[in-house]
Design an enzyme around this catalytic site. Sequence first.
Site, PDB file in Angstrom:
ATOM      1  N   SER A 161      19.371  40.410  40.729  1.00 29.42           N
ATOM      2  CA  SER A 161      20.392  40.889  39.791  1.00 29.42           C
ATOM      3  C   SER A 161      20.125  40.294  38.418  1.00 29.42           C
ATOM      4  CB  SER A 161      21.797  40.545  40.303  1.00 29.42           C
ATOM      5  OG  SER A 161      22.784  41.161  39.499  1.00 29.42           O
ATOM      6  N   THR A 162      21.043  39.503  37.867  1.00 30.96           N
ATOM      7  CA  THR A 162      20.879  38.968  36.518  1.00 30.96           C
ATOM      8  C   THR A 162      19.577  38.178  36.385  1.00 30.96           C
ATOM      9  OG1 THR A 162      23.277  38.709  36.452  1.00 30.96           O
ATOM     10  CG2 THR A 162      22.015  37.664  34.691  1.00 30.96           C
ATOM     11  N   HIS A 187      20.026  45.265  40.519  1.00 26.84           N
ATOM     12  CA  HIS A 187      21.253  45.814  39.938  1.00 26.84           C
ATOM     13  C   HIS A 187      20.978  46.275  38.505  1.00 26.84           C
ATOM     14  CE1 HIS A 187      23.437  42.856  42.850  1.00 26.84           C
ATOM     15  NE2 HIS A 187      23.075  43.965  43.456  1.00 26.84           N
ATOM     16  N   MET A 281      23.685  36.766  39.931  1.00 25.27           N
ATOM     17  CA  MET A 281      25.028  36.238  40.090  1.00 25.27           C
ATOM     18  C   MET A 281      25.666  36.817  41.343  1.00 25.27           C
ATOM     19  SD  MET A 281      27.227  34.211  38.961  1.00 25.27           S
ATOM     20  CE  MET A 281      28.304  33.776  37.627  1.00 25.27           C
ATOM     21  N   ASP A 284      25.517  38.987  46.723  1.00 20.53           N
ATOM     22  CA  ASP A 284      24.879  40.172  47.289  1.00 20.53           C
ATOM     23  C   ASP A 284      23.494  39.828  47.829  1.00 20.53           C
ATOM     24  OD1 ASP A 284      24.687  42.862  47.998  1.00 20.53           O
ATOM     25  OD2 ASP A 284      23.740  43.414  46.099  1.00 20.53           O
TER      26      ASP A 284
END
Length: 342
Positions: A161-162, A187, A281, A284
């Site tokens: 993600s991030t 993401h 973050m 998930d």
Amino acid sequence: MKKIKVLVVEDSLVFRNLLVQSLEKDNALEVVATASDPFEARDKIIKYRPDVMTLDIELPRMDGLEFLRKLMPQYPMPVVVISALSEKVFDAMRAGAVDFVAKPTVADRKQLDSFLCNELPVKIKVASTARVSRYKKPVMFDNNYSTSSKSETNLIAIGASTGGTEAIAEVLRDFLTDIPGTVVVQHMPPKFTEMYADRLDSQCRVKVREAKNGDVVTKGEVLIAPGGDEQMSVVKIADNYQVVLKKGERVNGHCPSVDVLFNSVAEAAGPHAIGIILTGMGRDGAKGLLKMKNAGARTIGQDESTCVVYGMPKAAYDIGAVMHQEKLQNIAKKTYNLINQG
């Protein structure tokens, strides 16, 4: 609780005012200053010492990307890029931005409200916790490194993600054409995933493309889950793994979700898979990676020192899902080591 100090850099007065009015409604955020161009932004950074800067890419007097490249070596700080559909966002990630968010169409009220009330505030809060120091890029490992013909590993699954756009790129650039078929959830907003896949395809020795429903996962190819409203999973049909894209609810707040992918890989490939969880973050992917491990797969988690946000890998590590914790620059080599162990 101390508020997160935000500097908004946006040349459009109307859109800049919208951003300020919206962010000021969030009790965790405080807009300490605004700027219409990079030169004004530079002065405001020195004066107000913001915790996070939002940065439009298209700016007068100096391009936002050029400003970012000049800023980060001298004054590293968390930056969230706001951009229309453009490959420049990935250049911005490489230059040191923490994350990006798609610029909404002002005429689309639903899209605008989602951006102002949810997407951007969340990105800013995550960015405020990010590690913005950069590790040194290692020399790529020996190009002659290859997979054993006796290896039983035939599927790799990656979630991030991030900070993940660059982390995934670092790993994939070190993959060779003999790597088992690889599926990825990062993401990302809709439409950007296709652009991201095309960009990686031009940089890597493996083939990289955005996944389509029914795609067969093949050796030397990487399939990126499309952003949007579809969850991506993998099923086994005869001797092949096939991608399934299906509209579904968000899982852990995300669509596509890393957990959905990892859960399907656990069921479809069991001990013949390797799972890799990278910077991001939230949680998930943690439970899905544990399911993969329990099904006999080998698992790798990115270590804290090389994560932009040590959230997802930490969540996975804390529940015992991570078998091997590695620095980002070592993950590709570790993957090959695991493949060749069986």
